[in-house]
Design a protein around this motif. Structure first.
Motif, PDB file in Angstrom:
ATOM      1  N   TYR A 112     -15.733   0.230  67.297  1.00  0.00           N
ATOM      2  CA  TYR A 112     -16.825   1.101  66.852  1.00  0.00           C
ATOM      3  C   TYR A 112     -17.853   0.307  66.034  1.00  0.00           C
ATOM      4  O   TYR A 112     -18.399   0.807  65.051  1.00  0.00           O
ATOM      5  CB  TYR A 112     -16.296   2.290  66.052  1.00  0.00           C
ATOM      6  CG  TYR A 112     -15.641   3.355  66.907  1.00  0.00           C
ATOM      7  CD1 TYR A 112     -16.387   4.382  67.456  1.00  0.00           C
ATOM      8  CD2 TYR A 112     -14.275   3.313  67.188  1.00  0.00           C
ATOM      9  CE1 TYR A 112     -15.803   5.360  68.251  1.00  0.00           C
ATOM     10  CE2 TYR A 112     -13.669   4.271  67.982  1.00  0.00           C
ATOM     11  CZ  TYR A 112     -14.441   5.295  68.521  1.00  0.00           C
ATOM     12  OH  TYR A 112     -13.851   6.247  69.317  1.00  0.00           O
ATOM     13  N   GLY A 113     -18.124  -0.902  66.447  1.00  0.00           N
ATOM     14  CA  GLY A 113     -19.090  -1.722  65.737  1.00  0.00           C
ATOM     15  C   GLY A 113     -20.513  -1.430  66.182  1.00  0.00           C
ATOM     16  O   GLY A 113     -20.780  -1.259  67.371  1.00  0.00           O
ATOM     17  N   ARG A 114     -21.412  -1.356  65.202  1.00  0.00           N
ATOM     18  CA  ARG A 114     -22.833  -1.203  65.527  1.00  0.00           C
ATOM     19  C   ARG A 114     -23.519  -2.551  65.316  1.00  0.00           C
ATOM     20  O   ARG A 114     -23.370  -3.190  64.270  1.00  0.00           O
ATOM     21  CB  ARG A 114     -23.494  -0.144  64.637  1.00  0.00           C
ATOM     22  CG  ARG A 114     -24.929   0.176  65.092  1.00  0.00           C
ATOM     23  CD  ARG A 114     -25.634   1.132  64.153  1.00  0.00           C
ATOM     24  NE  ARG A 114     -25.134   2.492  64.202  1.00  0.00           N
ATOM     25  CZ  ARG A 114     -25.561   3.431  65.052  1.00  0.00           C
ATOM     26  NH1 ARG A 114     -26.489   3.131  65.961  1.00  0.00           N
ATOM     27  NH2 ARG A 114     -25.049   4.655  65.013  1.00  0.00           N
ATOM     28  N   MET A 115     -24.264  -2.972  66.311  1.00  0.00           N
ATOM     29  CA  MET A 115     -24.969  -4.246  66.231  1.00  0.00           C
ATOM     30  C   MET A 115     -26.010  -4.233  65.120  1.00  0.00           C
ATOM     31  O   MET A 115     -26.542  -3.179  64.759  1.00  0.00           O
ATOM     32  CB  MET A 115     -25.661  -4.549  67.562  1.00  0.00           C
ATOM     33  CG  MET A 115     -24.729  -4.747  68.730  1.00  0.00           C
ATOM     34  SD  MET A 115     -25.663  -4.961  70.274  1.00  0.00           S
ATOM     35  CE  MET A 115     -24.336  -5.488  71.367  1.00  0.00           C
ATOM     36  N   SER A 116     -26.313  -5.413  64.612  1.00  0.00           N
ATOM     37  CA  SER A 116     -27.385  -5.596  63.637  1.00  0.00           C
ATOM     38  C   SER A 116     -28.567  -6.269  64.314  1.00  0.00           C
ATOM     39  O   SER A 116     -28.388  -7.228  65.080  1.00  0.00           O
ATOM     40  CB  SER A 116     -26.924  -6.468  62.468  1.00  0.00           C
ATOM     41  OG  SER A 116     -25.876  -5.849  61.750  1.00  0.00           O
ATOM     42  N   TRP A 117     -29.755  -5.787  64.035  1.00  0.00           N
ATOM     43  CA  TRP A 117     -30.947  -6.395  64.653  1.00  0.00           C
ATOM     44  C   TRP A 117     -31.028  -7.884  64.360  1.00  0.00           C
ATOM     45  O   TRP A 117     -31.445  -8.668  65.214  1.00  0.00           O
ATOM     46  CB  TRP A 117     -32.203  -5.713  64.129  1.00  0.00           C
ATOM     47  CG  TRP A 117     -32.588  -4.414  64.757  1.00  0.00           C
ATOM     48  CD1 TRP A 117     -32.893  -3.260  64.117  1.00  0.00           C
ATOM     49  CD2 TRP A 117     -32.765  -4.133  66.159  1.00  0.00           C
ATOM     50  NE1 TRP A 117     -33.234  -2.271  65.019  1.00  0.00           N
ATOM     51  CE2 TRP A 117     -33.170  -2.783  66.284  1.00  0.00           C
ATOM     52  CE3 TRP A 117     -32.612  -4.892  67.326  1.00  0.00           C
ATOM     53  CZ2 TRP A 117     -33.422  -2.180  67.515  1.00  0.00           C
ATOM     54  CZ3 TRP A 117     -32.860  -4.287  68.561  1.00  0.00           C
ATOM     55  CH2 TRP A 117     -33.266  -2.960  68.648  1.00  0.00           C
ATOM     56  N   GLN A 139     -32.415  -8.441  67.907  1.00  0.00           N
ATOM     57  CA  GLN A 139     -33.819  -8.014  67.943  1.00  0.00           C
ATOM     58  C   GLN A 139     -34.600  -8.849  68.948  1.00  0.00           C
ATOM     59  O   GLN A 139     -35.371  -8.319  69.756  1.00  0.00           O
ATOM     60  CB  GLN A 139     -34.446  -8.144  66.559  1.00  0.00           C
ATOM     61  CG  GLN A 139     -35.921  -7.748  66.500  1.00  0.00           C
ATOM     62  CD  GLN A 139     -36.124  -6.258  66.495  1.00  0.00           C
ATOM     63  OE1 GLN A 139     -35.670  -5.578  65.577  1.00  0.00           O
ATOM     64  NE2 GLN A 139     -36.794  -5.723  67.496  1.00  0.00           N
ATOM     65  N   ASN A 140     -34.398 -10.167  68.889  1.00  0.00           N
ATOM     66  CA  ASN A 140     -35.054 -11.056  69.852  1.00  0.00           C
ATOM     67  C   ASN A 140     -34.666 -10.711  71.276  1.00  0.00           C
ATOM     68  O   ASN A 140     -35.477 -10.818  72.202  1.00  0.00           O
ATOM     69  CB  ASN A 140     -34.657 -12.518  69.598  1.00  0.00           C
ATOM     70  CG  ASN A 140     -35.002 -13.019  68.219  1.00  0.00           C
ATOM     71  OD1 ASN A 140     -34.260 -13.800  67.638  1.00  0.00           O
ATOM     72  ND2 ASN A 140     -36.125 -12.584  67.654  1.00  0.00           N
ATOM     73  N   ALA A 141     -33.422 -10.284  71.457  1.00  0.00           N
ATOM     74  CA  ALA A 141     -32.872 -10.098  72.796  1.00  0.00           C
ATOM     75  C   ALA A 141     -33.279  -8.790  73.446  1.00  0.00           C
ATOM     76  O   ALA A 141     -33.669  -8.751  74.613  1.00  0.00           O
ATOM     77  CB  ALA A 141     -31.345 -10.207  72.763  1.00  0.00           C
ATOM     78  N   ILE A 142     -33.203  -7.672  72.708  1.00  0.00           N
ATOM     79  CA  ILE A 142     -33.348  -6.365  73.361  1.00  0.00           C
ATOM     80  C   ILE A 142     -34.385  -5.456  72.711  1.00  0.00           C
ATOM     81  O   ILE A 142     -34.541  -4.299  73.107  1.00  0.00           O
ATOM     82  CB  ILE A 142     -32.004  -5.617  73.418  1.00  0.00           C
ATOM     83  CG1 ILE A 142     -31.513  -5.224  72.016  1.00  0.00           C
ATOM     84  CG2 ILE A 142     -30.947  -6.459  74.141  1.00  0.00           C
ATOM     85  CD1 ILE A 142     -30.280  -4.331  72.017  1.00  0.00           C
ATOM     86  N   GLY A 143     -35.125  -5.958  71.726  1.00  0.00           N
ATOM     87  CA  GLY A 143     -36.030  -5.115  70.966  1.00  0.00           C
ATOM     88  C   GLY A 143     -37.181  -4.525  71.755  1.00  0.00           C
ATOM     89  O   GLY A 143     -37.808  -3.560  71.305  1.00  0.00           O
ATOM     90  N   ASP A 144     -37.481  -5.063  72.931  1.00  0.00           N
ATOM     91  CA  ASP A 144     -38.612  -4.575  73.729  1.00  0.00           C
ATOM     92  C   ASP A 144     -38.195  -3.615  74.841  1.00  0.00           C
ATOM     93  O   ASP A 144     -39.036  -3.176  75.629  1.00  0.00           O
ATOM     94  CB  ASP A 144     -39.357  -5.754  74.354  1.00  0.00           C
ATOM     95  CG  ASP A 144     -38.476  -6.571  75.293  1.00  0.00           C
ATOM     96  OD1 ASP A 144     -37.255  -6.675  75.023  1.00  0.00           O
ATOM     97  OD2 ASP A 144     -38.986  -7.103  76.301  1.00  0.00           O
ATOM     98  N   GLN A 162     -25.906  -0.318  60.683  1.00  0.00           N
ATOM     99  CA  GLN A 162     -25.987  -1.626  61.329  1.00  0.00           C
ATOM    100  C   GLN A 162     -24.975  -2.573  60.678  1.00  0.00           C
ATOM    101  O   GLN A 162     -24.878  -2.645  59.456  1.00  0.00           O
ATOM    102  CB  GLN A 162     -27.386  -2.217  61.205  1.00  0.00           C
ATOM    103  CG  GLN A 162     -28.414  -1.534  62.086  1.00  0.00           C
ATOM    104  CD  GLN A 162     -29.717  -2.292  62.127  1.00  0.00           C
ATOM    105  OE1 GLN A 162     -29.735  -3.533  62.141  1.00  0.00           O
ATOM    106  NE2 GLN A 162     -30.826  -1.561  62.184  1.00  0.00           N
ATOM    107  N   GLY A 163     -24.229  -3.261  61.502  1.00  0.00           N
ATOM    108  CA  GLY A 163     -23.209  -4.163  60.994  1.00  0.00           C
ATOM    109  C   GLY A 163     -21.921  -3.472  60.597  1.00  0.00           C
ATOM    110  O   GLY A 163     -20.951  -4.139  60.226  1.00  0.00           O
ATOM    111  N   GLY A 164     -21.906  -2.130  60.673  1.00  0.00           N
ATOM    112  CA  GLY A 164     -20.716  -1.375  60.307  1.00  0.00           C
ATOM    113  C   GLY A 164     -19.749  -1.248  61.464  1.00  0.00           C
ATOM    114  O   GLY A 164     -19.972  -1.790  62.560  1.00  0.00           O
ATOM    115  N   SER A 165     -18.659  -0.500  61.229  1.00  0.00           N
ATOM    116  CA  SER A 165     -17.611  -0.396  62.237  1.00  0.00           C
ATOM    117  C   SER A 165     -16.811   0.883  62.008  1.00  0.00           C
ATOM    118  O   SER A 165     -17.244   1.778  61.263  1.00  0.00           O
ATOM    119  CB  SER A 165     -16.677  -1.606  62.158  1.00  0.00           C
ATOM    120  OG  SER A 165     -15.914  -1.564  60.958  1.00  0.00           O
TER     121      SER A 165
END
Length: 384
Positions: free
Chosen positions: A288-293, A200-205, A260-263
Motif C-alpha cells: 500500500y505504498g504511495r509514490m512520491s513525486w 515527477q520527471n517520469a509521469i507528471g505529464d 506521498q511516501g506513505g504505506s
C-alpha cells in the motif's frame, strides 16, 4: 564504425532489451519467446526483427539463423534474460529445483550453436544466492568452456537514468579476446553526476484519471517538462495503454489515508486487511505504498498491485496504469503493448528497461570500436 552490428534476443518478451539495443545502434534480427501476446507486441514494435514463437527448448540454432539470415559465427551478439521468477526474491520457493531456473542452459546451448562474438545475459539478483550460487557458477563455466571471457556485475537501473530502484545481474562475455567495458554511471548524488530521474520527471505529464477510468487514447496533460519526458515522447502525439485498474471501495477508503511516501502503516487499524492486522511495523514495507513525486519507484513487477508494492499514484487515488509503469521502465510512448491489461502489465514488468539496454549496447559498441582498430592492425582472422 561503418557496418551494421547484429543481435538476436532470446526470452525477448515485448522487447525491452531489443528496444534498448536498437537505440544504441544494433540491428536486432530476431527474437524468441513462448509468450505469444508479448510476441505480438514485439513484432508490432520491431518490424525489422523476426519473431520466433515457442519454448526455447524447442528452438534450434538453425531456426534462429534462418530467421536472422546468418551463418554460425556471423552474429555479433546474443542477448537474453532467462525467466527470472525461479530466482526472484519475491518467490519464496525459489531455487534450482524450479525448471525455470534451468533455462539458462538453453541459452548456453544456443550460444554454442550460433557462436556469436559477444554474449549478454541478465537476471535478477536472486540468481546469486539461489542454489548456493550454483547457477552463476554454471553460467560462467559453461561460457568459459565455449571459449568466452566473461564478467558479471550487479547494475542499478537508477544509476543510468531509469526512475526506478531495480537491480539486475548482467553477464557480458566475448570470444575475441577483448576487454569488457561496462556502462558508466550517469545519475546519482555524487559530484559530476546528473540527479536521479524522479516520478515527477517520469509521469507528471500524463493525463489525470479517476479510479477505474478508461478514456482510450488521450492527449498529453501538457508540454513535456525535462529531458526524460521529451525523450520518451519522441515519435508520439498521444498517450497509449493509459487506463486505471478499478479498486474496490474499501481500498479507495484506505488510499485516502496514505500520503506521498506513505504505506500501509498510515491506514487506520480498523481499515487494514485482516491478514495485515497482525503484521509487525517492520514487515511489508512496500505494501500500500504511495509514490512520491520527488522519489524513485520501487521495482516494477508483473503486477502493479497495491497490496504488494508502492504502486499508488502520488496524487490520484488509484493504482498506476500500464503506461505509467512503462514510463518508469523507460519505454518510449509510441511503444504499444498488446493484449489484455493484465497481459500488458506482465510484459512491462518482465522487461529489461530499454534505457539500461541502450547503455549496455553503447558500451558494447565502444568495445567494438577498439576491436576494429585492433583488427585493422592485424592479418584477417577466420571466424569460428
Amino acid at each position: 564504425m561503418d557496418r551494421t552490428f547484429t543481435a538476436i534476443d532470446l526470452f525477448c518478451g515485448a522487447g525491452g532489451l531489443t528496444e534498448g539495443l536498437r537505440q544504441a545502434g544494433f540491428h536486432v534480427l530476431a527474437g524468441n519467446d513462448f509468450d505469444e501476446v508479448a510476441g505480438q507486441t514485439f513484432a508490432a514494435t520491431h518490424i525489422d526483427a523476426k519473431f520466433v514463437p515457442g519454448r526455447v527448448q524447442d528452438v534450434s540454432e538453425a531456426t534462429l539463423l534462418k530467421a536472422a539470415g546468418l551463418r554460425p559465427g556471423q552474429l555479433d551478439c546474443l542477448v537474453g534474460g532467462p525467466p527470472c521468477q525461479a530466482f526472484s526474491v519475491y518467490n519464496h520457493q525459489r531455487g534450482l529445483h524450479d525448471e525455470r531456473s534451468q533455462l539458462f542452459r538453453e541459452y548456453l546451448r544456443l550460444v554454442e550453436g550460433l557462436n556469436p562474438r559477444w554474449v549478454v545475459m541478465e537476471n535478477v539478483t536472486g540468481i546469486m544466492s539461489a542454489g548456493g550460487g550454483e547457477a552463476v557458477k554454471a553460467i560462467l563455466s559453461g561460457l568459459q568452456k565455449l571459449g568466452y571471457y566473461v564478467e558479471f556485475r550487479t547494475l542499478r537501473t537508477e544509476d543510468y537514468g531509469v526512475p526506478q530502484e531495480r537491480r539486475r545481474v548482467v553477464f557480458i562475455g566475448n570470444r575475441i579476446g577483448m576487454p569488457i567495458i561496462w556502462p558508466e554511471q550517469t545519475h546519482g548524488t555524487s559530484d559530476g553526476l546528473k540527479p536521479f530521474v524522479t516520478i515527477q520527471n517520469a509521469i507528471g505529464d500524463l493525463p489525470v484519471l479517476e479510479n477505474g477510468e478508461d478514456l482510450g487514447v488521450r492527449p498529453y496533460r501538457h508540454a513535456p517538462k525535462g529531458d526524460y519526458q521529451t525523450m520518451l515522447r519522441e515519435g508520439s502525439k498521444r498517450v497509449l495503454n493509459h487506463s486505471a485498474p478499478r479498486l474496490g471501495p474499501i481500498n479507495i477508503e484506505r488510499l485516502k489515508h496514505i500520503p506521498q511516501g506513505g504505506s500501509w502503516r498510515d491506514i487506520p487499524f480498523d481499515l487494514l486487511p485482516e491478514g495485515m492486522k497482525k503484521a509487525k511495523r517492520s514487515d511489508h514495507t512496500k505494501r500500500y505504498g504511495r509514490m512520491s513525486w520527488d522519489g524513485l519507484s520501487c521495482t516494477v513487477l508483473t503486477k502493479c498491485d497495491i497490496h504488494w508494492g508502492a504502486y499508488i499514484h502520488p496524487e490520484q487515488d488509484r493504482a498506476i496504469t500500464v503506461r505509467e509503469a512503462a514510463r518508469i521502465q523507460s519505454f518510449p510512448d509510441w511503444f504499444k503493448f498488446e493484449g489484455s491489461r493484465t497481459e500488458q502489465y506482465i510484459q512491462v514488468g518482465n522487461a529489461v528497461p530499454p534505457l539500461l539496454g541502450r547503455k549496455i549496447g553503447k558500451a558494447l559498441l565502444e568495445t567494438y570500436a577498439i576491436d576494429e582498430r585492433h583488427e585493422n592492425q592485424q592479418p584477417m582472422r577466420a571466424v569460428g
